[in-house]
Motif scaffolding. Sequence first.
Motif, PDB file in Angstrom:
ATOM      1  N   GLU A  95       0.686  -1.173  -0.087  1.00  0.00           N
ATOM      2  CA  GLU A  95      -0.029   0.097   0.028  1.00  0.00           C
ATOM      3  C   GLU A  95       0.750   1.159  -0.129  1.00  0.00           C
ATOM      4  O   GLU A  95       1.727   1.282   0.989  1.00  0.00           O
ATOM      5  N   VAL A  96       0.716   2.045  -0.992  1.00  0.00           N
ATOM      6  CA  VAL A  96       1.332   3.326  -1.031  1.00  0.00           C
ATOM      7  C   VAL A  96       0.620   4.607  -0.813  1.00  0.00           C
ATOM      8  O   VAL A  96      -0.523   4.853  -1.420  1.00  0.00           O
ATOM      9  N   THR A  97       1.127   5.331   0.100  1.00  0.00           N
ATOM     10  CA  THR A  97       0.389   6.652   0.281  1.00  0.00           C
ATOM     11  C   THR A  97       1.466   7.811  -0.394  1.00  0.00           C
ATOM     12  O   THR A  97       2.368   7.897   0.084  1.00  0.00           O
ATOM     13  N   THR A  98       1.039   8.810  -1.164  1.00  0.00           N
ATOM     14  CA  THR A  98       1.617   9.778  -1.852  1.00  0.00           C
ATOM     15  C   THR A  98       1.064  11.078  -1.362  1.00  0.00           C
ATOM     16  O   THR A  98      -0.081  11.205  -1.091  1.00  0.00           O
ATOM     17  N   LYS A  99       2.085  11.982  -1.221  1.00  0.00           N
ATOM     18  CA  LYS A  99       1.587  13.468  -0.802  1.00  0.00           C
ATOM     19  C   LYS A  99       0.956  14.125  -2.077  1.00  0.00           C
ATOM     20  O   LYS A  99      -0.040  14.865  -1.921  1.00  0.00           O
ATOM     21  N   VAL A 100       1.235  13.603  -3.310  1.00  0.00           N
ATOM     22  CA  VAL A 100       0.490  14.183  -4.510  1.00  0.00           C
ATOM     23  C   VAL A 100      -0.404  13.176  -5.207  1.00  0.00           C
ATOM     24  O   VAL A 100       0.080  11.795  -5.162  1.00  0.00           O
ATOM     25  N   SER A 101      -1.374  13.695  -5.546  1.00  0.00           N
ATOM     26  CA  SER A 101      -2.154  12.379  -6.288  1.00  0.00           C
ATOM     27  C   SER A 101      -1.411  11.888  -7.545  1.00  0.00           C
ATOM     28  O   SER A 101      -0.929  12.542  -8.354  1.00  0.00           O
ATOM     29  N   GLN A 103      -2.569  10.861 -10.205  1.00  0.00           N
ATOM     30  CA  GLN A 103      -3.050  11.447 -11.540  1.00  0.00           C
ATOM     31  C   GLN A 103      -2.258  12.925 -11.681  1.00  0.00           C
ATOM     32  O   GLN A 103      -2.218  13.301 -13.020  1.00  0.00           O
ATOM     33  N   GLN A 104      -2.130  13.484 -10.913  1.00  0.00           N
ATOM     34  CA  GLN A 104      -1.409  14.698 -11.040  1.00  0.00           C
ATOM     35  C   GLN A 104       0.097  14.603 -11.638  1.00  0.00           C
ATOM     36  O   GLN A 104       0.503  15.478 -12.108  1.00  0.00           O
ATOM     37  N   ILE A 105       0.588  13.558 -11.536  1.00  0.00           N
ATOM     38  CA  ILE A 105       2.034  13.347 -11.751  1.00  0.00           C
ATOM     39  C   ILE A 105       2.279  13.019 -13.025  1.00  0.00           C
ATOM     40  O   ILE A 105       2.945  13.542 -14.023  1.00  0.00           O
ATOM     41  N   SER A 106       1.160  12.584 -13.950  1.00  0.00           N
ATOM     42  CA  SER A 106       1.103  12.266 -15.092  1.00  0.00           C
ATOM     43  C   SER A 106       0.980  13.510 -16.070  1.00  0.00           C
ATOM     44  O   SER A 106       1.511  14.057 -16.453  1.00  0.00           O
TER      45      SER A 106
END
Length: 106
Positions: A95-101, A103-106
């Motif tokens: 399970e990974v939790t990121t600070k940024v969505s 979807q916003q990275i791509s």
Amino acid sequence: MTVNLQKVALVATFSTEADLYIFDEPTSGLDPLNEDIFQQKLLDLKNENKSILLSSHILSEVERAADRIAVINAGQIIQSGTLAELQNVASSEVEVTTKVSCQQIS
């Protein structure tokens, strides 16, 4: 052990008639052609109903010939079974939790 000495040792081993064959990292340093030859010779022994103990860090090498596998850590067997049994145990979930969505990275 140099690669040439390793090749000589493998040829000597396969030239010997025994009920049990023990290999410790037998393909380490071998070129792909010799690895394939080793795997075929290993299968030949298996088809002759010989017992083989193979120690290897290369899972693909073990997968080809092993009926049963034991995973050893610090000198202790931590898992053993057939390849299928160990594949079921080895699966994991992350399970990974990121600070940024994402979807916003791509």
